[in-house]
Design a protein around this motif. Structure first.
Motif, PDB file in Angstrom:
ATOM      1  N   CYS A  88       0.868  -1.175   0.000  1.00  0.00           N
ATOM      2  CA  CYS A  88       0.000   0.000   0.000  1.00  0.00           C
ATOM      3  C   CYS A  88       0.909   1.231   0.000  1.00  0.00           C
ATOM      4  O   CYS A  88       1.882   1.291   0.763  1.00  0.00           O
ATOM      5  CB  CYS A  88      -0.870  -0.036   1.250  1.00  0.00           C
ATOM      6  SG  CYS A  88      -2.002   1.353   1.435  1.00  0.00           S
ATOM      7  N   VAL A  89       0.611   2.205  -0.849  1.00  0.00           N
ATOM      8  CA  VAL A  89       1.504   3.342  -1.036  1.00  0.00           C
ATOM      9  C   VAL A  89       0.724   4.646  -0.976  1.00  0.00           C
ATOM     10  O   VAL A  89      -0.307   4.787  -1.625  1.00  0.00           O
ATOM     11  CB  VAL A  89       2.232   3.246  -2.395  1.00  0.00           C
ATOM     12  CG1 VAL A  89       3.272   4.353  -2.537  1.00  0.00           C
ATOM     13  CG2 VAL A  89       2.875   1.879  -2.565  1.00  0.00           C
ATOM     14  N   GLY A  90       1.246   5.599  -0.202  1.00  0.00           N
ATOM     15  CA  GLY A  90       0.644   6.922  -0.130  1.00  0.00           C
ATOM     16  C   GLY A  90       1.577   7.966  -0.707  1.00  0.00           C
ATOM     17  O   GLY A  90       2.786   7.771  -0.763  1.00  0.00           O
ATOM     18  N   HIS A  91       1.004   9.068  -1.148  1.00  0.00           N
ATOM     19  CA  HIS A  91       1.804  10.138  -1.726  1.00  0.00           C
ATOM     20  C   HIS A  91       1.197  11.497  -1.419  1.00  0.00           C
ATOM     21  O   HIS A  91      -0.007  11.688  -1.551  1.00  0.00           O
ATOM     22  CB  HIS A  91       1.917   9.958  -3.245  1.00  0.00           C
ATOM     23  CG  HIS A  91       2.600  11.098  -3.925  1.00  0.00           C
ATOM     24  ND1 HIS A  91       2.000  11.873  -4.889  1.00  0.00           N
ATOM     25  CD2 HIS A  91       3.837  11.605  -3.759  1.00  0.00           C
ATOM     26  CE1 HIS A  91       2.839  12.813  -5.286  1.00  0.00           C
ATOM     27  NE2 HIS A  91       3.956  12.662  -4.636  1.00  0.00           N
ATOM     28  N   GLN A  92       2.057  12.412  -1.019  1.00  0.00           N
ATOM     29  CA  GLN A  92       1.684  13.804  -0.814  1.00  0.00           C
ATOM     30  C   GLN A  92       2.478  14.629  -1.810  1.00  0.00           C
ATOM     31  O   GLN A  92       3.655  14.374  -2.022  1.00  0.00           O
ATOM     32  CB  GLN A  92       2.028  14.214   0.610  1.00  0.00           C
ATOM     33  CG  GLN A  92       1.697  15.658   0.963  1.00  0.00           C
ATOM     34  CD  GLN A  92       2.142  15.996   2.365  1.00  0.00           C
ATOM     35  OE1 GLN A  92       2.486  15.107   3.143  1.00  0.00           O
ATOM     36  NE2 GLN A  92       2.144  17.274   2.689  1.00  0.00           N
ATOM     37  N   ALA A  93       1.834  15.569  -2.457  1.00  0.00           N
ATOM     38  CA  ALA A  93       2.490  16.356  -3.501  1.00  0.00           C
ATOM     39  C   ALA A  93       3.817  16.921  -3.016  1.00  0.00           C
ATOM     40  O   ALA A  93       3.915  17.473  -1.911  1.00  0.00           O
ATOM     41  CB  ALA A  93       1.582  17.496  -3.947  1.00  0.00           C
ATOM     42  N   GLY A  94       4.839  16.772  -3.839  1.00  0.00           N
ATOM     43  CA  GLY A  94       6.148  17.307  -3.520  1.00  0.00           C
ATOM     44  C   GLY A  94       6.987  16.422  -2.624  1.00  0.00           C
ATOM     45  O   GLY A  94       8.117  16.773  -2.296  1.00  0.00           O
ATOM     46  N   THR A  95       6.447  15.301  -2.236  1.00  0.00           N
ATOM     47  CA  THR A  95       7.211  14.396  -1.363  1.00  0.00           C
ATOM     48  C   THR A  95       7.319  13.031  -2.026  1.00  0.00           C
ATOM     49  O   THR A  95       6.790  12.791  -3.103  1.00  0.00           O
ATOM     50  CB  THR A  95       6.556  14.241   0.014  1.00  0.00           C
ATOM     51  OG1 THR A  95       5.302  13.546  -0.146  1.00  0.00           O
ATOM     52  CG2 THR A  95       6.278  15.594   0.651  1.00  0.00           C
ATOM     53  N   ALA A  96       8.017  12.161  -1.329  1.00  0.00           N
ATOM     54  CA  ALA A  96       8.243  10.827  -1.875  1.00  0.00           C
ATOM     55  C   ALA A  96       7.033   9.921  -1.642  1.00  0.00           C
ATOM     56  O   ALA A  96       6.153  10.228  -0.846  1.00  0.00           O
ATOM     57  CB  ALA A  96       9.460  10.211  -1.196  1.00  0.00           C
ATOM     58  N   LEU A  97       7.019   8.801  -2.355  1.00  0.00           N
ATOM     59  CA  LEU A  97       6.043   7.759  -2.067  1.00  0.00           C
ATOM     60  C   LEU A  97       6.361   7.162  -0.711  1.00  0.00           C
ATOM     61  O   LEU A  97       7.521   6.982  -0.357  1.00  0.00           O
ATOM     62  CB  LEU A  97       6.110   6.664  -3.122  1.00  0.00           C
ATOM     63  CG  LEU A  97       5.710   7.027  -4.560  1.00  0.00           C
ATOM     64  CD1 LEU A  97       5.819   5.801  -5.452  1.00  0.00           C
ATOM     65  CD2 LEU A  97       4.303   7.599  -4.596  1.00  0.00           C
ATOM     66  N   ILE A  98       5.306   6.868   0.060  1.00  0.00           N
ATOM     67  CA  ILE A  98       5.468   6.203   1.353  1.00  0.00           C
ATOM     68  C   ILE A  98       4.867   4.812   1.226  1.00  0.00           C
ATOM     69  O   ILE A  98       3.665   4.656   0.989  1.00  0.00           O
ATOM     70  CB  ILE A  98       4.758   6.974   2.479  1.00  0.00           C
ATOM     71  CG1 ILE A  98       5.252   8.418   2.532  1.00  0.00           C
ATOM     72  CG2 ILE A  98       4.974   6.259   3.815  1.00  0.00           C
ATOM     73  CD1 ILE A  98       6.720   8.559   2.869  1.00  0.00           C
ATOM     74  N   PHE A  99       5.722   3.811   1.377  1.00  0.00           N
ATOM     75  CA  PHE A  99       5.299   2.427   1.225  1.00  0.00           C
ATOM     76  C   PHE A  99       4.958   1.823   2.585  1.00  0.00           C
ATOM     77  O   PHE A  99       5.660   2.049   3.571  1.00  0.00           O
ATOM     78  CB  PHE A  99       6.422   1.589   0.605  1.00  0.00           C
ATOM     79  CG  PHE A  99       6.655   1.832  -0.853  1.00  0.00           C
ATOM     80  CD1 PHE A  99       7.398   2.924  -1.283  1.00  0.00           C
ATOM     81  CD2 PHE A  99       6.147   0.969  -1.808  1.00  0.00           C
ATOM     82  CE1 PHE A  99       7.619   3.149  -2.634  1.00  0.00           C
ATOM     83  CE2 PHE A  99       6.361   1.181  -3.162  1.00  0.00           C
ATOM     84  CZ  PHE A  99       7.096   2.269  -3.573  1.00  0.00           C
ATOM     85  N   GLY A 100       3.887   1.035   2.608  1.00  0.00           N
ATOM     86  CA  GLY A 100       3.632   0.205   3.771  1.00  0.00           C
ATOM     87  C   GLY A 100       4.567  -0.995   3.764  1.00  0.00           C
ATOM     88  O   GLY A 100       5.340  -1.187   2.828  1.00  0.00           O
ATOM     89  N   LYS A 101       4.470  -1.819   4.813  1.00  0.00           N
ATOM     90  CA  LYS A 101       5.341  -2.982   4.915  1.00  0.00           C
ATOM     91  C   LYS A 101       4.950  -4.074   3.934  1.00  0.00           C
ATOM     92  O   LYS A 101       5.752  -4.942   3.622  1.00  0.00           O
ATOM     93  CB  LYS A 101       5.279  -3.570   6.325  1.00  0.00           C
ATOM     94  CG  LYS A 101       5.915  -2.722   7.390  1.00  0.00           C
ATOM     95  CD  LYS A 101       5.897  -3.461   8.723  1.00  0.00           C
ATOM     96  CE  LYS A 101       6.590  -2.655   9.798  1.00  0.00           C
ATOM     97  NZ  LYS A 101       6.603  -3.385  11.096  1.00  0.00           N
ATOM     98  N   GLY A 102       3.716  -4.032   3.484  1.00  0.00           N
ATOM     99  CA  GLY A 102       3.256  -5.048   2.553  1.00  0.00           C
ATOM    100  C   GLY A 102       2.433  -6.130   3.227  1.00  0.00           C
ATOM    101  O   GLY A 102       2.622  -6.422   4.418  1.00  0.00           O
ATOM    102  N   THR A 103       1.518  -6.694   2.480  1.00  0.00           N
ATOM    103  CA  THR A 103       0.697  -7.820   2.928  1.00  0.00           C
ATOM    104  C   THR A 103       0.990  -8.999   2.016  1.00  0.00           C
ATOM    105  O   THR A 103       0.905  -8.874   0.788  1.00  0.00           O
ATOM    106  CB  THR A 103      -0.797  -7.481   2.853  1.00  0.00           C
ATOM    107  OG1 THR A 103      -1.077  -6.391   3.731  1.00  0.00           O
ATOM    108  CG2 THR A 103      -1.648  -8.681   3.236  1.00  0.00           C
ATOM    109  N   THR A 104       1.343 -10.126   2.611  1.00  0.00           N
ATOM    110  CA  THR A 104       1.708 -11.302   1.824  1.00  0.00           C
ATOM    111  C   THR A 104       0.496 -12.185   1.567  1.00  0.00           C
ATOM    112  O   THR A 104      -0.247 -12.518   2.494  1.00  0.00           O
ATOM    113  CB  THR A 104       2.791 -12.117   2.550  1.00  0.00           C
ATOM    114  OG1 THR A 104       3.944 -11.288   2.715  1.00  0.00           O
ATOM    115  CG2 THR A 104       3.178 -13.344   1.743  1.00  0.00           C
TER     116      THR A 104
END
Lengths: 109, 115
Positions: A88-104
């Motif tokens: 799961c990935v979030g993004h705020q304008a002007g910043t980097a993508l923020i990744f979750g740890k992931g679900t397997t």
């Protein structure tokens, strides 16, 4: 607390099952959200974007609830080839993508 | 179209040694990213370049990490000296334009083991 949180799983389901992953985010300024897929020992790849109105691509449906700061991914009729980690990935304008740890997810025959 | 190329794919070094990773992004992609992915975690951004300019290096541990993208194409990430905690997969990614940050294309990564 991480900005994007996911249940790491693993989710073990039989072929044909419907499975749902949830994700929550803490930064209300986050504007865009995405699901990436990562196969074992491979690089992440964009699966789909997430919109408030919902986004469907074949067997995959993504949904965003801004009021609850909650994102979901639904996979219908699971295939063996769906076995992977879903980020799961979030993004705020002007910043980097923020990744979750992931679900397997592990789909078995 | 060739994807993002990284080398080496695997590297094993002893602590306190230097190490360098190389990345060649997809042709025409102006934005380049270096991420670190620890086991069981999602990728975490180390540095982002727009052409040859580092526009976000806030998460780069500058005491031991350095990066460059001199001609705005390929890039090198260096660690000197390496520590045990640096063991991870180092991923390079690129995107076509700043506005397309969400659609990043990742390379296969360099798996670093520090012993």
């Amino acid at each position: 607390r991480k900005e994007v949180e996911q249940d790491p799983g693993p989710f073990n389901v039989p072929e044909g099952a419907t499975v749902a992953f949830n994700c929550t985010y803490s930064n209300s300024a986050s504007q865009s959200f995405f699901w990436y897929r990562q196969d074992c020992r491979k690089e992440p790849k964009l699966l789909m974007s997430v919109y408030s109105s919902g986004n469907e691509d074949g067997r995959f449906t993504a949904q965003l609830n801004r009021a609850s700061q909650y994102i979901s991914l639904l996979i219908r009729d699971s295939k063996l080839s769906d076995s992977a980690t879903y980020l799961c990935v979030g993004h705020q304008a002007g910043t980097a993508l923020i990744f979750g740890k992931g679900t397997t997810l592990s789909v078995s025959s | 179209e060739a994807g993002v190329v990284q080398s080496p794919r695997y590297k094993i070094i002893e602590k306190k040694q230097p190490v360098a990773f190389w990345c060649n992004p997809i042709s025409g992609h102006n934005t380049l990213y270096w991420y670190r992915q620890n086991l069981g975690q999602g990728p975490e951004l180390l540095i982002r370049y727009e052409n040859e300019e580092a526009v976000d290096d806030s998460q780069l541990p500058k005491d031991r990490f350095s990066a460059e993208r001199l001609k705005g194409v390929d890039s090198t990430l260096k660690i000197q000296p390496a520590e045990l905690g640096d063991s991870a997969v180092y991923l390079c990614a690129s995107s076509r334009r700043p506005g397309e940050i969400y659609e990043q294309y990742f390379g296969p990564g360099t798996r670093l083991t520090v012993t």
